[in-house]
Design a protein around this motif. Sequence first.
Motif, PDB file in Angstrom:
ATOM      1  N   ILE A 121       0.799  -1.507   0.643  1.00 43.45           N
ATOM      2  CA  ILE A 121      -0.148   0.002   0.092  1.00 43.45           C
ATOM      3  C   ILE A 121       1.247   1.554   0.108  1.00 43.45           C
ATOM      4  O   ILE A 121       0.908   1.946  -0.659  1.00 43.45           O
ATOM      5  N   GLU A 122       1.871   1.565   0.981  1.00 44.47           N
ATOM      6  CA  GLU A 122       2.251   2.453   0.761  1.00 44.47           C
ATOM      7  C   GLU A 122       3.257   2.864  -0.841  1.00 44.47           C
ATOM      8  O   GLU A 122       3.546   3.800  -1.119  1.00 44.47           O
ATOM      9  N   LYS A 123       3.933   1.427  -1.097  1.00 43.13           N
ATOM     10  CA  LYS A 123       4.462   1.498  -2.131  1.00 43.13           C
ATOM     11  C   LYS A 123       3.578   1.894  -3.340  1.00 43.13           C
ATOM     12  O   LYS A 123       3.981   2.935  -4.429  1.00 43.13           O
ATOM     13  N   VAL A 124       2.342   1.495  -3.845  1.00 41.27           N
ATOM     14  CA  VAL A 124       1.954   2.272  -4.823  1.00 41.27           C
ATOM     15  C   VAL A 124       1.499   3.507  -4.095  1.00 41.27           C
ATOM     16  O   VAL A 124       0.906   4.405  -5.819  1.00 41.27           O
ATOM     17  N   LEU A 125       0.577   3.727  -3.229  1.00 42.46           N
ATOM     18  CA  LEU A 125      -0.169   5.386  -2.937  1.00 42.46           C
ATOM     19  C   LEU A 125       1.226   5.938  -2.985  1.00 42.46           C
ATOM     20  O   LEU A 125       1.346   7.553  -3.710  1.00 42.46           O
ATOM     21  N   SER A 126       2.517   6.129  -2.312  1.00 44.00           N
ATOM     22  CA  SER A 126       4.012   7.104  -2.959  1.00 44.00           C
ATOM     23  C   SER A 126       3.617   7.263  -4.733  1.00 44.00           C
ATOM     24  O   SER A 126       4.479   8.615  -4.538  1.00 44.00           O
ATOM     25  N   LYS A 127       3.315   6.627  -5.490  1.00 47.99           N
ATOM     26  CA  LYS A 127       4.338   6.970  -6.608  1.00 47.99           C
ATOM     27  C   LYS A 127       2.929   8.016  -7.244  1.00 47.99           C
ATOM     28  O   LYS A 127       2.742   8.927  -8.174  1.00 47.99           O
TER      29      LYS A 127
END
Length: 299
Positions: free
Chosen positions: A56-62
């Motif tokens: 979730i962190e990786k996806v939203l950070s984009k």
Amino acid sequence: MKKWVLSLTLAASVFGLAACGNSAVVKTDAGNVTKDQLYTAMKDKYGSSVLQQLTIEKVLSKKYKVSKKEVNAQVNEAKNQLGTSFDTALQQYGYANESDFRNSIKVGLLEQKAAEASIHPTKKQLKDYYTNNIKPEIKARHILVSSKEKADSIKKQLDKGADFATLAKKNSTDTATAAKGGDLGWFGAGEMDSAFEAAAYKLKKNEISDPVKTSYGYHIIQLTGQKEKQPYSKMKKEVEKKYKESKVTTEKIQAVLKKELKAADIKVKDDDLKNTFDSILSNSNSTSTTSGSSSSSNN
């Protein structure tokens, strides 16, 4: 903000152990505990939850950015509220340390921003929100005690002319403000406990309240300052920000996560963790939050 109980520090440890082989982590006369055994046990216990959070962190950070300043503001607020109990509170919530707490704050802020991006209020909604919910900032100080009897005793002393700051330093259980004579500084609507806030806003400058009960105990409040409410034209951006914050719900966050994770085309390569995202992607209760109508229904 969502409270993540599992630590990202643990996550890094778990997945950092992958493919480490059979070298011993612990040696005993009864046999050794290998890195593979430790990794498998930790993955079985925490793997899905930790993998979900990391993804979730990786996806939203984009798409969304959270600055160090934003994280610091949240952490400092927690420290100011909890005082010397900060480290103990982190342990009670399941955080490994402050770094772990900061990572959790970052994920929560990313989710908040993603949910807010799906809310599109009309001008009327914003003006109505300004009229009904925006209050001028006030400044207050308080004395917090654990019992009604103690609060009544302090109020009687104040009514007889006792010095508020002196009594706060001597009696207040809010260690973060007691040393400052109970001073809470300036705050606005929605920043304090609802019962505390309602009582504080009813006071006239320098007036002292009767005991006010909240989940923290009993407060004696004195209003020490009040600003004038600024016109809507000067507060437009702040009003929109507060409006969106007020409309973010768990359901909205779930809906946004479902949309973002589907768009990211996630493929879990570990068969043991293949069902990690089923609870989010198959969430039938989530509803779309991409239109202004969804936010207007919450007015």
